[in-house]
Motif scaffolding. Structure first.
Motif, PDB file in Angstrom:
ATOM      1  N   TYR A 238       0.834  -1.208   0.000  1.00  0.00           N
ATOM      2  CA  TYR A 238       0.000   0.000   0.000  1.00  0.00           C
ATOM      3  C   TYR A 238       0.864   1.252   0.000  1.00  0.00           C
ATOM      4  O   TYR A 238       0.609   2.219  -0.717  1.00  0.00           O
ATOM      5  N   LEU A 241       2.467   1.803  -3.430  1.00  0.00           N
ATOM      6  CA  LEU A 241       1.517   2.334  -4.405  1.00  0.00           C
ATOM      7  C   LEU A 241       1.235   3.810  -4.153  1.00  0.00           C
ATOM      8  O   LEU A 241       1.113   4.597  -5.102  1.00  0.00           O
ATOM      9  N   HIS A 258      -3.251  10.071  -2.308  1.00  0.00           N
ATOM     10  CA  HIS A 258      -2.047   9.337  -1.919  1.00  0.00           C
ATOM     11  C   HIS A 258      -1.389   9.924  -0.678  1.00  0.00           C
ATOM     12  O   HIS A 258      -0.902   9.178   0.181  1.00  0.00           O
TER      13      HIS A 258
END
Length: 302
Positions: A238, A241, A258
């Motif tokens: 996670y 990414l 993000h």
């Protein structure tokens, strides 16, 4: 007849813990045998031995008659809000879906009010109520946003809550959710490309994963209900990414927040490190729903 919250054994005359409100068999009735959240308050004898049935018995300096005492009485076992004690994860999950329905109601009858109510925006960061409402709001354009966050909160939230207690869990979820949203907005301002708004519990969800990663990095979960992986690998994936998304995006207005994800994760890792050693780790234990718990290799889907 009830079911033991630890081993799942059916018990005719269960022992009900006055601290966490769960039912247990004779083997797991002691607080240390069911990892009771009351053990976290061992340095506070009043918190351990007080059943919460009547806080008025302790009137020293009027402390128990204050807001904290009344709140404990209301949320104690047998109180009108007794379910909240030990179940804040499920309470927040329910609030998320209630807010999701309200979003459609507002969009149908008063579309201009949607952002002012549910979205933390760069245009009006002074709307402080959106700092909180945005945590429980999710994109109405897709169910994947709320379903993804809901799955993690349902399976992993109770594990963290049992370790740190309901009050601390509530503070963790709300605090990291708010800070993650503000971080996303602040990042946009910092690079001269402010975003229009942010909503979702992803920052708080990442904080939960961060705490679990520190307390038990080898906790196994089923990725997409199929592939068993340790939670540290899931969290690392996670994080990767999110880093790639933040660096590779040409526009902070991308559909994925993000920076909020990374902020929540960092806060969760930091808090997990803070409480590590003060609370017992989950030891490969996950609550799979219905009060059933599995020990020694217990797993939950993701």
């Amino acid at each position: 007849m009830a079911t033991c919250a630890v081993c799942g054994k059916h018990v005719d005359m269960p022992y009900r813990c006055n601290r966490c409100g769960e039912n247990y068999c004779s083997e797991h009735r002691l607080p240390e045998n069911h990892s009771c959240t009351g053990l976290n308050d061992w340095n506070d004898p009043d918190g351990v031995f007080d059943s919460g049935f009547d806080d008025s018995v302790d009137q020293r300096d009027g402390a128990s008659s204050g807001l904290s005492g009344r709140l404990s009485s209301v949320t104690s076992t047998g109180g009108p809000l007794g379910y909240v004690r030990g179940n804040v994860s499920y309470l927040f999950l329910g609030i998320m879906f209630v807010v999701f329905v309200l979003e459609f109601v507002v969009l149908a009858f008063a579309p201009p009010l949607f952002q002012d109510i549910f979205v933390l925006t760069s245009a009006h960061p002074e709307y402080v109520w959106t700092w909180v409402t945005s945590v429980f709001s999710h994109s109405p354009g897709t169910f994947f946003h709320i379903i993804g966050n809901g799955i993690v909160l349902y399976f992993f939230g109770p594990v963290v809550e049992r370790r740190i207690g309901s009050k601390r869990f509530a503070a963790l979820f709300l605090g990291t959710g708010v800070l993650a949203g503000l971080a996303q907005i602040g990042f946009g301002f910092a690079i001269g490309e402010p975003i229009s708004g942010v909503l979702g519990a992803s920052g708080a969800i990442m904080a939960i994963l961060g705490v679990l990663t520190v307390l038990n990095p080898d906790l196994k979960v089923y990725l997409y209900f199929i592939l068993p992986v340790p939670i540290w690998l899931l969290t690392l994936g996670y994080a990767g990414l999110s880093v790639v998304g933040a660096l590779g995006s040409t526009n902070v207005l991308s559909n994925v927040a993000h920076i909020a994800h990374l902020s929540g994760l960092v806060l969760g890792l930091a808090y997990g490190q803070y409480v590590k050693g003060k609370v017992r780790g989950p030891a490969d234990e996950l609550q799979l729903g219905g009060g059933m718990r599995r020990r020694g290799g217990g797993r939950g889907p993701f």
